[in-house]
Design an enzyme around this catalytic site. Structure first.
Site, PDB file in Angstrom:
ATOM      1  N   ASP A  37     101.271  39.103  42.417  1.00 35.05           N
ATOM      2  CA  ASP A  37     100.798  39.901  43.539  1.00 35.05           C
ATOM      3  C   ASP A  37     101.986  40.693  44.084  1.00 35.05           C
ATOM      4  OD1 ASP A  37      98.253  39.947  45.507  1.00 35.05           O
ATOM      5  OD2 ASP A  37     100.087  40.131  46.683  1.00 35.05           O
ATOM      6  N   ILE A  38     101.785  41.996  44.307  1.00 32.11           N
ATOM      7  CA  ILE A  38     102.856  42.812  44.892  1.00 32.11           C
ATOM      8  C   ILE A  38     103.000  42.444  46.360  1.00 32.11           C
ATOM      9  CG2 ILE A  38     103.623  45.153  45.435  1.00 32.11           C
ATOM     10  CD1 ILE A  38     102.060  46.136  43.023  1.00 32.11           C
TER      11      ILE A  38
ATOM     12  N   ASN B 234     101.497  51.167  51.332  1.00 31.25           N
ATOM     13  CA  ASN B 234     100.489  52.220  51.484  1.00 31.25           C
ATOM     14  C   ASN B 234     100.514  52.814  52.885  1.00 31.25           C
ATOM     15  OD1 ASN B 234      99.238  52.492  48.960  1.00 31.25           O
ATOM     16  ND2 ASN B 234      97.885  50.751  49.302  1.00 31.25           N
TER      17      ASN B 234
ATOM     18  N   ASP C 236     100.126  54.179  44.484  1.00 27.98           N
ATOM     19  CA  ASP C 236      99.726  54.289  43.074  1.00 27.98           C
ATOM     20  C   ASP C 236     100.945  54.291  42.157  1.00 27.98           C
ATOM     21  OD1 ASP C 236      97.083  54.370  43.784  1.00 27.98           O
ATOM     22  OD2 ASP C 236      96.828  56.528  43.470  1.00 27.98           O
TER      23      ASP C 236
ATOM     24  N   GLU D 242      96.272  45.077  44.058  1.00 24.32           N
ATOM     25  CA  GLU D 242      97.697  44.917  43.751  1.00 24.32           C
ATOM     26  C   GLU D 242      97.943  43.627  42.986  1.00 24.32           C
ATOM     27  OE1 GLU D 242      97.351  43.243  48.038  1.00 24.32           O
ATOM     28  OE2 GLU D 242      96.266  44.605  46.705  1.00 24.32           O
TER      29      GLU D 242
END
Length: 245
Positions: free
Chosen positions: A95-96, A103, A112, A138
């Site tokens: 997971d980011i 964002n 993106d 993500e």
């Protein structure tokens, strides 16, 4: 035939009785080309069209990684192999970290770009036999066949370091740092488990990594030798021995 020719009226009318306009337009928009040496409407041309559509349907359009459908298929196939052979197989859930903040502060275009950059880093860290997928916004996952437990921390650390070392450029010139949290779980050996149960185990370790501060990897303490109640149901649910008890 180049990508622009794919959507031409001649190509769309190449196979009488088949309306291929939407399929050809989809391929044209994706930038894919059919072989120039296959006449439109020929068996080779139609096979190439089918193959291209299958490939397109199994890929995440933003990152080019396997999509969730293809990922779940790979999970099921690997679980079957482990149940037959007993060879170890590792599932990494990633997971980011703080992706919503990226964002919010830099815009979705940078978000993106971050997703694409992370996907590229993951591909740099795996073998041809491994499956790398984007399974959510993500969220990513990697299926690693024939990965002994002793190698798991090194694999995860290589992924973590490779992502953390990369910077994504924002339009204002700032460099966006990215980190990931990882959770790892091994498929139960000699037991026919399910993709959902295996993913749940990896997710549990991912939650541990995030709760411990992110930018790290957590694994099950040992390879899960004890079979869960759900897996026992999968193993014995249709057994006449159990029915007789």
């Amino acid at each position: 035939m180049d990508a622009l020719d794919i959507a031409s009226p001649r190509a769309a009318a190449a196979s009488p009785g088949l309306d291929l306009r939407d399929a050809l337009q989809l391929l044209a928009q994706s930038g894919r080309a059919l072989p120039a040496d296959a006449p439109p409407g020929s068996a080779a041309w139609l096979q190439a069209l089918i193959d291209a559509l299958c490939e397109l349907s199994s890929r995440d359009p933003l990152t080019g990684l396997a999509n969730r459908r293809q990922f779940e298929l790979a999970l099921g196939q690997e679980l079957g192999r482990v149940a037959r052979s007993g060879d170890p197989a590792l599932l990494l859930a990633l997971d980011i970290d703080h992706f919503k903040s990226i964002n919010d502060h830099h815009g979705h275009a940078v978000g993106d770009a971050v997703l694409q950059a992370v996907a590229a880093r993951l591909l740099e860290c795996v073998r041809p036999m491994d499956t790398v997928a984007r399974v959510g916004g993500e969220e990513f996952a990697i299926v690693l066949p024939n990965c002994p437990p002793g190698f798991a921390p090194a694999v995860a650390e290589r992924v973590r370091r490779r992502v953390a070392a990369h910077r994504v450029s924002a339009p204002d010139g700032r460099q966006v740092a990215v980190t990931v949290s990882l959770g790892g779980a091994f498929a139960p050996q000699w037991v026919r488990s399910s993709p959902a149960l295996w993913m749940e185990r990896a997710d549990q370790q991912l939650y541990r990594a995030k709760a411990a501060g992110r930018d790290r990897a957590c694994f099950e303490p040992t390879v899960a030798a004890e079979v869960s109640a759900e897996e026992k149901g999968l193993l014995f649910g249709a057994s006449p021995l159990q029915d007789a008890e």
